[in-house]
Design an enzyme around this catalytic site. Structure first.
Site, PDB file in Angstrom:
ATOM      1  N   HIS A  29      -1.574   2.379   7.592  1.00 54.27           N
ATOM      2  CA  HIS A  29      -0.767   1.330   8.221  1.00 54.27           C
ATOM      3  C   HIS A  29      -0.731   1.498   9.734  1.00 54.27           C
ATOM      4  O   HIS A  29      -0.555   2.600  10.241  1.00 54.27           O
ATOM      5  CB  HIS A  29       0.659   1.360   7.665  1.00 54.27           C
ATOM      6  CG  HIS A  29       0.707   1.001   6.228  1.00 54.27           C
ATOM      7  ND1 HIS A  29       0.610   1.938   5.223  1.00 54.27           N
ATOM      8  CD2 HIS A  29       0.817  -0.197   5.612  1.00 54.27           C
ATOM      9  CE1 HIS A  29       0.664   1.328   4.047  1.00 54.27           C
ATOM     10  NE2 HIS A  29       0.788   0.030   4.263  1.00 54.27           N
ATOM     11  N   GLY A  50       0.836  -1.194   0.000  1.00 51.19           N
ATOM     12  CA  GLY A  50       0.000   0.000   0.000  1.00 51.19           C
ATOM     13  C   GLY A  50       0.870   1.243   0.000  1.00 51.19           C
ATOM     14  O   GLY A  50       2.051   1.186  -0.331  1.00 51.19           O
ATOM     15  N   CYS A  51       0.291   2.351   0.373  1.00 46.77           N
ATOM     16  CA  CYS A  51       0.997   3.630   0.384  1.00 46.77           C
ATOM     17  C   CYS A  51       2.339   3.504   1.102  1.00 46.77           C
ATOM     18  O   CYS A  51       2.411   3.024   2.229  1.00 46.77           O
ATOM     19  CB  CYS A  51       0.129   4.662   1.078  1.00 46.77           C
ATOM     20  SG  CYS A  51       0.911   6.266   1.275  1.00 46.77           S
ATOM     21  N   PHE A  52       3.380   3.942   0.442  1.00 47.62           N
ATOM     22  CA  PHE A  52       4.721   3.737   1.002  1.00 47.62           C
ATOM     23  C   PHE A  52       5.023   4.588   2.222  1.00 47.62           C
ATOM     24  O   PHE A  52       5.907   4.261   3.007  1.00 47.62           O
ATOM     25  CB  PHE A  52       5.819   3.865  -0.041  1.00 47.62           C
ATOM     26  CG  PHE A  52       5.769   5.017  -1.016  1.00 47.62           C
ATOM     27  CD1 PHE A  52       5.211   6.239  -0.728  1.00 47.62           C
ATOM     28  CD2 PHE A  52       6.334   4.853  -2.267  1.00 47.62           C
ATOM     29  CE1 PHE A  52       5.213   7.280  -1.641  1.00 47.62           C
ATOM     30  CE2 PHE A  52       6.356   5.888  -3.197  1.00 47.62           C
ATOM     31  CZ  PHE A  52       5.787   7.102  -2.882  1.00 47.62           C
TER      32      PHE A  52
END
Length: 164
Positions: A155, A12-14
């Site tokens: 996250h 997902g989004c880093f």
């Protein structure tokens, strides 16, 4: 001096992945970027087929590839295809970019273990992809949540207890 190793993961989004991994024991450096796609020199605005990934530099005497994978499976949902939080598309896929057969074997074993625990409601759909080239993201994406502590992330630690 100890030799360091690198691991390449996408979940997902880093930004959120980087923020959580940077604090892990044995992790010496993190960098966000693009991996597994079709073009050279990808950018945030144009990275067809690339996942938003993270390069983790770690000290193998302090942590292992397997321990990094264990944490990876606790901080993102590996059961959704091309989706994490509000982010949709192949850029946000769950993927392990293995550099050799040992890493590939450990990744397969970890996926099997995670599935056996039934902690996630679905089966792991994380892809295993051979490492190609990791392209660092633009400077404004590096350490994003350090500079923007209230920035977007999907996250977090879903499970405190390790799988291993």
């Amino acid at each position: 001096m100890e030799d360091y190793k690198k691991a390449y993961l996408a979940g997902g989004c880093f930004w959120g992945m980087e923020e959580l991994f940077r604090a892990r024991p044995g992790v010496k450096d993190t960098e966000v970027g693009y991996i597994g796609g079709e073009n050279e020199n990808p950018t945030y605005r144009y990275h067809p087929g690339h996942a938003e990934g993270i390069e983790i530099t770690y000290a193998p005497l302090e942590t292992s590839f397997r321990e990094l994978l264990d944490y990876f499976f606790r901080i993102h949902d590996p059961t959704t295809v091309d989706k994490q939080g509000n982010d949709l598309g192949s850029s946000y896929r769950s993927a392990i970019f293995f550099q050799n057969e040992v890493e590939k074997k450990e990744a397969v074993e970890m996926i099997t273990l995670v599935d056996r625990t039934n902690r996630w409601k679905g089966r792991v759909v994380t892809t295993l992809e051979p490492y190609t080239t990791f392209w660092p993201a633009e400077p404004e994406h590096q350490d994003y949540l350090v500079r923007n502590p209230n920035g977007y992330t999907c996250h977090f630690e879903r499970f405190k207890e390790p799988f291993i």
